[in-house]
Structures are given as structure tokens and as C-alpha cells.
Design a protein around this motif. Structure first.
Motif, short mmCIF file in Angstrom:
data_model
loop_
_atom_site.label_atom_id
_atom_site.label_comp_id
_atom_site.label_asym_id
_atom_site.label_seq_id
_atom_site.Cartn_x
_atom_site.Cartn_y
_atom_site.Cartn_z
N GLY A 184 -1.11 -5.86 -2.92
CA GLY A 184 -1.62 -4.52 -2.82
C GLY A 184 -0.91 -3.59 -3.79
O GLY A 184 -0.01 -4.00 -4.52
N PRO A 241 -11.02 -5.07 3.12
CA PRO A 241 -9.62 -5.49 3.21
C PRO A 241 -8.64 -4.36 2.87
O PRO A 241 -7.58 -4.24 3.48
CB PRO A 241 -9.51 -6.63 2.20
CG PRO A 241 -10.91 -7.16 2.06
CD PRO A 241 -11.79 -5.95 2.22
N ARG A 242 -9.01 -3.52 1.91
CA ARG A 242 -8.14 -2.39 1.55
C ARG A 242 -8.12 -1.34 2.65
O ARG A 242 -7.11 -0.70 2.89
CB ARG A 242 -8.56 -1.79 0.23
CG ARG A 242 -8.27 -2.72 -0.93
CD ARG A 242 -8.69 -2.10 -2.24
NE ARG A 242 -8.51 -3.05 -3.32
CZ ARG A 242 -7.45 -3.07 -4.11
NH1 ARG A 242 -6.49 -2.20 -3.97
NH2 ARG A 242 -7.37 -3.97 -5.07
N ARG A 293 -5.68 -2.50 5.25
CA ARG A 293 -4.27 -2.27 4.83
C ARG A 293 -3.94 -0.79 4.86
O ARG A 293 -2.85 -0.40 5.28
CB ARG A 293 -4.04 -2.86 3.44
CG ARG A 293 -3.92 -4.37 3.45
CD ARG A 293 -3.35 -4.91 2.15
NE ARG A 293 -4.09 -4.51 0.96
CZ ARG A 293 -5.11 -5.19 0.45
NH1 ARG A 293 -5.51 -6.30 1.01
NH2 ARG A 293 -5.71 -4.76 -0.64
N SER A 336 -2.69 1.04 8.07
CA SER A 336 -1.30 0.90 8.52
C SER A 336 -0.38 1.92 7.85
O SER A 336 0.77 2.05 8.23
CB SER A 336 -0.79 -0.52 8.26
OG SER A 336 -0.70 -0.76 6.87
N ASN A 337 -0.91 2.66 6.87
CA ASN A 337 -0.12 3.68 6.18
C ASN A 337 -0.52 5.05 6.71
O ASN A 337 -1.68 5.46 6.59
CB ASN A 337 -0.38 3.60 4.67
CG ASN A 337 0.44 4.60 3.89
OD1 ASN A 337 0.26 5.80 4.04
ND2 ASN A 337 1.32 4.11 3.05
N ALA A 343 -7.88 -3.34 12.88
CA ALA A 343 -6.94 -2.39 12.27
C ALA A 343 -7.26 -0.96 12.70
O ALA A 343 -6.35 -0.16 12.91
CB ALA A 343 -6.98 -2.51 10.75
#
Length: 93
Positions: free
Chosen positions: A1, A38-39, A42, A45-46, A70
Motif C-alpha cells: 500500500g 481492496p483500497r 485498507r 483502518s486509517n 472492514a
């Protein structure tokens, strides 16, 4: 990433951008379709990227289904009602 400094720069630029620019970026990302899922997962989580990821997922609708775990985790972490997370102003996040 992406490297952490890239994420930080993106989040800062989005927070300083005009609402129309933010909307266009989100729409452009959603326009990539399933390829961005997929991005999204991810980014959820930020803490700084989460509001943008939620909005992209909302625009994708059913195509964002693989990111659902997610999304649910993000709602648990933030304690936000799933019905309101997507409506918070980006500048206050």
C-alpha cells in the motif's frame, strides 16, 4: 500500500480542499468500480482516511460488498451509528 507520508499528505489535502473538489475525488475513485474495494478496506483502518473510504463505498453500493467486514469494524471502532457515519462533514473528522 501507499507509504504513511503519502496517506498523511492525501488526508491533509482532502481536508483543506473545497467541498466540490473532495466530491469530485470521491466520485472519481468510485468510478473505478470494484478495483478500489481492496483500497477501501485498507483505508477504513486509517482514522484520517475512513470518512473518504465510507463515502466511496457508499457510491459503489453493492460492488463494495467485499469491504463490508472492514466497514462493520470501522463502525465498531468509532462507535458511530452506521446510519450517520457517512453523513458527518469531512472537515470535522
Amino acid at each position: 500500500g501507499p507509504r504513511p507520508e503519502v496517506i498523511e499528505a492525501f488526508a491533509a489535502a482532502m481536508q483543506d480542499a473545497e467541498p466540490e473538489v473532495v466530491g469530485e475525488v470521491i466520485a472519481a475513485l468510485a468510478g473505478k468500480g470494484k478495483a478500489v474495494v481492496p483500497r477501501i478496506a485498507r483505508a477504513l483502518s486509517n482514522e484520517k482516511l475512513r470518512p473518504y473510504a465510507v463515502r466511496v463505498a457508499a457510491l459503489l453500493g453493492a460492488d463494495a460488498e467485499p469491504a463490508l467486514p472492514a466497514l462493520l469494524e470501522a463502525w465498531k471502532v468509532t462507535g458511530d451509528d452506521p446510519g450517520t457515519l457517512n453523513r458527518r462533514p469531512l472537515q470535522t473528522v
